[in-house]
Design an enzyme around this catalytic site. Sequence first.
Site, mmCIF file in Angstrom:
data_model
loop_
_atom_site.group_PDB
_atom_site.id
_atom_site.type_symbol
_atom_site.label_atom_id
_atom_site.label_comp_id
_atom_site.label_asym_id
_atom_site.label_seq_id
_atom_site.Cartn_x
_atom_site.Cartn_y
_atom_site.Cartn_z
ATOM 1 C CE1 TYR A 45 32.699 69.652 -6.110
ATOM 2 C CE2 TYR A 45 31.420 69.892 -4.104
ATOM 3 C CZ TYR A 45 31.673 70.255 -5.407
ATOM 4 O OH TYR A 45 30.917 71.223 -5.992
ATOM 5 C CE LYS B 128 41.284 72.658 -19.541
ATOM 6 N NZ LYS B 128 40.863 73.671 -20.540
ATOM 7 C CG ASP C 298 37.929 74.696 -22.299
ATOM 8 O OD1 ASP C 298 37.623 73.546 -22.679
ATOM 9 O OD2 ASP C 298 39.062 75.200 -22.517
ATOM 10 C CG ASP D 52 24.590 76.621 -10.206
ATOM 11 O OD1 ASP D 52 24.068 75.550 -9.826
ATOM 12 O OD2 ASP D 52 24.867 77.550 -9.416
ATOM 13 C CG ASP E 289 28.713 72.592 -8.115
ATOM 14 O OD1 ASP E 289 27.504 72.610 -7.818
ATOM 15 O OD2 ASP E 289 29.528 73.437 -7.700
HETATM 16 C C1 IPM Z 1 25.211 71.546 -5.018
HETATM 17 C C2 IPM Z 1 25.946 72.493 -4.084
HETATM 18 C C3 IPM Z 1 26.907 71.706 -3.226
HETATM 19 C C4 IPM Z 1 27.962 71.103 -4.151
HETATM 20 C C5 IPM Z 1 27.579 72.495 -2.095
HETATM 21 C C6 IPM Z 1 26.598 73.173 -1.208
HETATM 22 C C7 IPM Z 1 28.471 71.603 -1.271
HETATM 23 O O1 IPM Z 1 26.556 73.509 -4.808
HETATM 24 O O2 IPM Z 1 24.562 70.606 -4.527
HETATM 25 O O3 IPM Z 1 25.223 71.766 -6.229
HETATM 26 O O4 IPM Z 1 28.901 71.793 -4.552
HETATM 27 O O5 IPM Z 1 27.829 69.914 -4.454
HETATM 28 MN MN MN Z 2 25.978 73.562 -6.898
#
Ligand code: IPM
Ligand code: MN
Length: 374
Positions: free
Chosen positions: A141, A186, A219, A247, A243
């Site tokens: 990032y 990784k 993975d 999710d 990140d």
């Molecule tokens: C999160 C989001 C952010 C990230 C984006 C919007 C920059 O996906 O907070 O999880 O990747 O950190």
């Molecule tokens: Mn995110």
Amino acid sequence: MEATITLLPGDGIGPEIMAEAERLLETVARIGRHHFQLKRRPIGGAAIDAVGQPLPSNTLADCRHADAILLGAVGGPQWDDPAASIRPEQGLLQLRQTLGLYANLRPVRVLPALHGLSPIRPERLAGVDLVVVRELTGGLYFGRKLQLKDLAEDVCRYSRAEIERVVRRAALLARSRRGRLTLVDKANVLATSRLWRSVTREVIEREFPDLELEVLLVDAAAMHLITRPADFDVIVTENLFGDILTDEAAMLAGSMGLLPSASLGDHGPALYEPIHGSAPDLAGRNIANPHGMLLSVAMMFQHSLGLVEEARQVEQAIDACIAAGQTTTDLGGSLSTRAAGAAVRERLLQGAGHKASARPLSTDQRVASLAAHS
Ligand code: IPM
Ligand code: MN
Ligand code: NAD
């Protein structure tokens, strides 16, 4: 207690879920006789539209001087032009980096009432209670970037110090929980991951010999998170892996709308935000789930304001709403964003002995009655 809280509603569903956070803060303040001074400031696409920058200097200043910061979400299709040099997400990334918020705690609890909702088989979900500690200010990032017409580059870079500090945070958290730490990397491919692995092993052997350390390749970790989620206690990992895996982990709980997060540094205010984005598909429709935002308020009560009991009460109120089916449609209910927020506040008021009303009210009446009280 008195606290100054900077509110960054942002874009898409951000303002809708932030409105519920504000109403929750008003209710908690009234019950506990606290005084929260709330400052609403623009960030992300809303700030680009207003002043041409995703993190205006006034917004940053009011974040620095706050006791804590709450954020809704940033981003949306109207700012997604790949050729644009200014993007909403830059505002959030700058905020995290400027405030030194390197440890992002993302707890995942799976309530029995939601077992049927997850795409994962219910028997695998029993006992899932994990926290992902995502490194938040390094890695891909924030490395050097290059974007030419036919070539682009993102550098992944981590120093020993950056790894040590986040691993220590994760280890302390594991020590206060079930004593298990999992490093996800990784290391079979990436040099940065090999550094993560050796530094993590050193820190744990030297300072936390009481912890059980497991190491997984990312993975495989993506697979283990689905096949044996209840085995995990604290997972520590680099920015991008954290990140992605969170999710995925949100799907254990059943909805993106459920997961909160706390972004912590060593000094200064911390930032609290749900893990989901601005959900352009839901924006402006009063249907987004506010729970991830409200649980982020609970994390703020606990980590920044010392309101541990209030944090517990908010969590319990949300759990009770979920168990009773008082949820938005993503969790199988039929409530609007506003009504789901009102249901949480009503349970808090009931718990505090302030009956919202002597006779049962419709959801809309309850919303109106709570608004009138605040
Ligand atoms: C999160 C989001 C952010 C990230 C984006 C919007 C920059 O996906 O907070 O999880 O990747 O950190
Ligand atoms: Mn995110
Ligand atoms: P998203 O998280 O916004 O949405 C993914 C899916 O989850 C969608 O189906 C959405 O409807 C659902 N969802 C998200 N929040 C929900 C909620 N509260 N209740 C119910 N369902 C919910 O991810 P995306 O669509 O990939 O990204 C949209 C925008 O958000 C992008 O511009 C992205 O950069 C941004 N984003 C911002 C943040 C942040 O501000 N922290 C985080 C992630 C993505």
